[in-house]
Write an enzyme that holds these catalytic residues in place. Sequence first.
Site, mmCIF file in Angstrom:
data_model
loop_
_atom_site.group_PDB
_atom_site.id
_atom_site.type_symbol
_atom_site.label_atom_id
_atom_site.label_comp_id
_atom_site.label_asym_id
_atom_site.label_seq_id
_atom_site.Cartn_x
_atom_site.Cartn_y
_atom_site.Cartn_z
ATOM 1 N N SER A 1 68.633 17.649 55.578
ATOM 2 C CA SER A 1 68.638 16.439 54.744
ATOM 3 C C SER A 1 67.324 16.065 54.076
ATOM 4 O O SER A 1 67.324 15.186 53.221
ATOM 5 C CB SER A 1 69.116 15.247 55.566
ATOM 6 N N SER B 1 71.231 14.434 52.998
ATOM 7 C CA SER B 1 71.554 13.027 52.925
ATOM 8 C C SER B 1 70.438 12.159 52.345
ATOM 9 O O SER B 1 70.708 11.036 51.910
ATOM 10 C CB SER B 1 71.911 12.503 54.322
ATOM 11 N N LYS C 1 63.449 5.991 54.088
ATOM 12 C CA LYS C 1 64.898 6.189 54.080
ATOM 13 C C LYS C 1 65.535 5.073 54.901
ATOM 14 O O LYS C 1 64.972 4.645 55.929
ATOM 15 C CB LYS C 1 65.204 7.560 54.693
HETATM 16 N N1 GLN Z 1 74.266 18.154 55.187
HETATM 17 C C1 GLN Z 1 74.136 18.184 56.615
HETATM 18 C C2 GLN Z 1 75.210 17.346 57.253
HETATM 19 O O1 GLN Z 1 75.951 16.785 56.544
HETATM 20 C C3 GLN Z 1 72.781 17.744 57.049
HETATM 21 C C4 GLN Z 1 72.622 16.264 57.100
HETATM 22 C C5 GLN Z 1 71.308 15.873 57.680
HETATM 23 O O2 GLN Z 1 70.403 16.684 57.825
HETATM 24 N N2 GLN Z 1 71.207 14.604 58.061
HETATM 25 O O3 GLN Z 1 75.321 17.245 58.428
#
Ligand code: GLN
Length: 482
Positions: free
Chosen positions: A177, A153, A78
């Site tokens: 994420s 994400s 990532k």
């Molecule tokens: N969807 C969650 C957020 O927007 C989790 C994102 C993540 O785990 N990096 O914060």
Amino acid sequence: MTELRGVRAQRDALDSREISAVELCELHLNEIRRKDPLLNSFITIDEEGALQAAKSADQRLGRQDRVQEVTGIPIAHKDVFYMRDTLTTCASGMLQEFKPLHDATIVARLADAGAVCLGKTNMDEFAMGSSNRTSFFGAVRNPWDLSRVPGGSSGGMAAAVAADLVPLASGSDTGGSIRQPAAFCGVSGLRPTYGRVSRHGMIPYAPSLDQAGPCARTVEDLGIMLVAMEGYDPKDSTTSDRAATDTRKSWGPRTLGVPAAFMQQMEEDLWSPFGKSIHAFRRQGYRVQRIELPHFDIAVAAYYLIATAEASTNLARYHGLRSGPRATEFNGVSHSHSQTHSEALGTEVKRRLLAGTYALSERNGGRLLVQAQKIRRLVTEDLLKAFKSVDLVVTPTTPTTAFELEESADSPVRMYSNDAFTVPSALAGLPALTVPCGFVGGLPAGVQLIAKHFHESELLSTGRDFQRETDWHLSVPQLPTA
Ligand code: GLN
């Protein structure tokens, strides 16, 4: 590609010299060239670096020198992880030209183990999001339906694994994420216990929640990647020096707890795959009982206060003075900082920085954040209490399947509610696994298992049991030719 799907098949082919690491690397680079124009799952494809790594993997294999499970296996990271001299953008315009001077610990560990990194995957800007729509480099598309999001994400990670562009990929999980995109794309993903995997060189979003972990088609492959990433790191004081995860131990049928509260927040269509998952466990002798998690419904609100407050302090460093783009018209230092943020950050990131700064502002005397931390404690205690009567907690991974690219784009609160099932374990620092558990209208669904701290071995054992009984993880999306 079909006969070379997954790490086990690729390992066997490499070990028996049916294929070389260079050939395997080229095969995957071709898949990326062919399919990624449709998916946009990569920000950087590092052909040269990959072929070089594959060559040295072949030398290691030839000499039988430190050959490990991942030696010669293609992977992707990532774009949140530092990779030396390689573009590392966190999908932000702010870092569009940033090349770090060193590797993240997990990048270095996987490279040392001989894994062949093909490139960096797309994501929501600064890992903030559940749709992968906020990337500076454009949205990623779900390989099961190109008009839908892959989740976020780590959307690039999940789409790349689902489309067979790589058998293994790293992700980061702050509030879901890794798990949410894995579920939306029909692959397996693991968020390890907080402290199991080093965060050194991982661009922070909310450091008290951030954790790196693996994504793969099967649970067996997740275990292979986890052991190559995990362990104490002197460069991250929050890492633990516990023994490595035992990825072979079989824990036998466990007792699973189903929180009643989750069911009410889930789309009705998802009841059927979830119910079938419970049956699949029962057929193998697992016991299932109801549990209560009384503070479940306020977890998301607490998460968004804590995560945005931490993000607002972290991202203050991107002021354009030392690196990156910098506003050209400003009036004093403070204005230069705010102008740089205004110009170089996306809307969602700005929204969160404002929310976080508000939560921390003197006017609130930290009141909001203290309340959120209290809720974090209560959610953690709920889960730890549940573990007195059950071994693992089981829930759907997400309240819906992958939504349309355009859907709820203008409603942040609706977007945030997507994280309802993944946030509680993140607040508690507990490990959690998602595995594919069926389809609803052609779109994948995932089932989530949450374990006690540092019980990754138990999670993997249960996930493997599930994948022996079901074959959802073997379904592969058919993409139109680009
Ligand atoms: N969807 C969650 C957020 O927007 C989790 C994102 C993540 O785990 N990096 O914060």
